[in-house]
Design a protein around this motif. Structure first.
Motif: not given
Length: 101
Positions: A1-7
């Motif tokens: 899921m961490f790879h979805f955190l683009t900010d």
């Protein structure tokens, strides 16, 4: 899921929460798309990481213990590259006991 955190603020908050939730000496195992992984997943942008870049997201509270690459074949036959990382929460530095003099 961490790879979805683009900010960057979202990634920093995730790392802060991990540091608050994991006791000193405890471990965090995290897997993300690798740096050469896909740019999107399920139509959403993602960020991929190599082991050093991923470890940097969790400093200074954690240090890297070990990592590994994984190539995952999706049900559609595509191959996706992942980075897995084991991090350890730093233990507080012991304070020296004053010696009476």
């Amino acid at each position: 899921m961490f790879h979805f955190l683009t900010d960057p603020a979202d990634r920093a908050r995730y790392a802060e929460l991990a540091a608050a939730a994991i006791d000193p000496g405890g471990h965090l195992v995290i897997g993300t798309f690798a740096a050469d992984g896909p740019g999107q997943c399920s139509g959403l942008p993602v960020i991929g990481y190599g082991p050093d870049e991923l470890a940097a997201q969790f400093r200074p509270a954690f240090h890297s213990v070990t990592w590994r690459d994984e190539y995952h074949r999706t049900p559609w036959g595509a191959e996706q590259h992942f980075t897995w990382l084991v991090l350890q929460r730093h233990r507080p530095e012991p304070h020296p006991t004053p010696v009476p003099g």
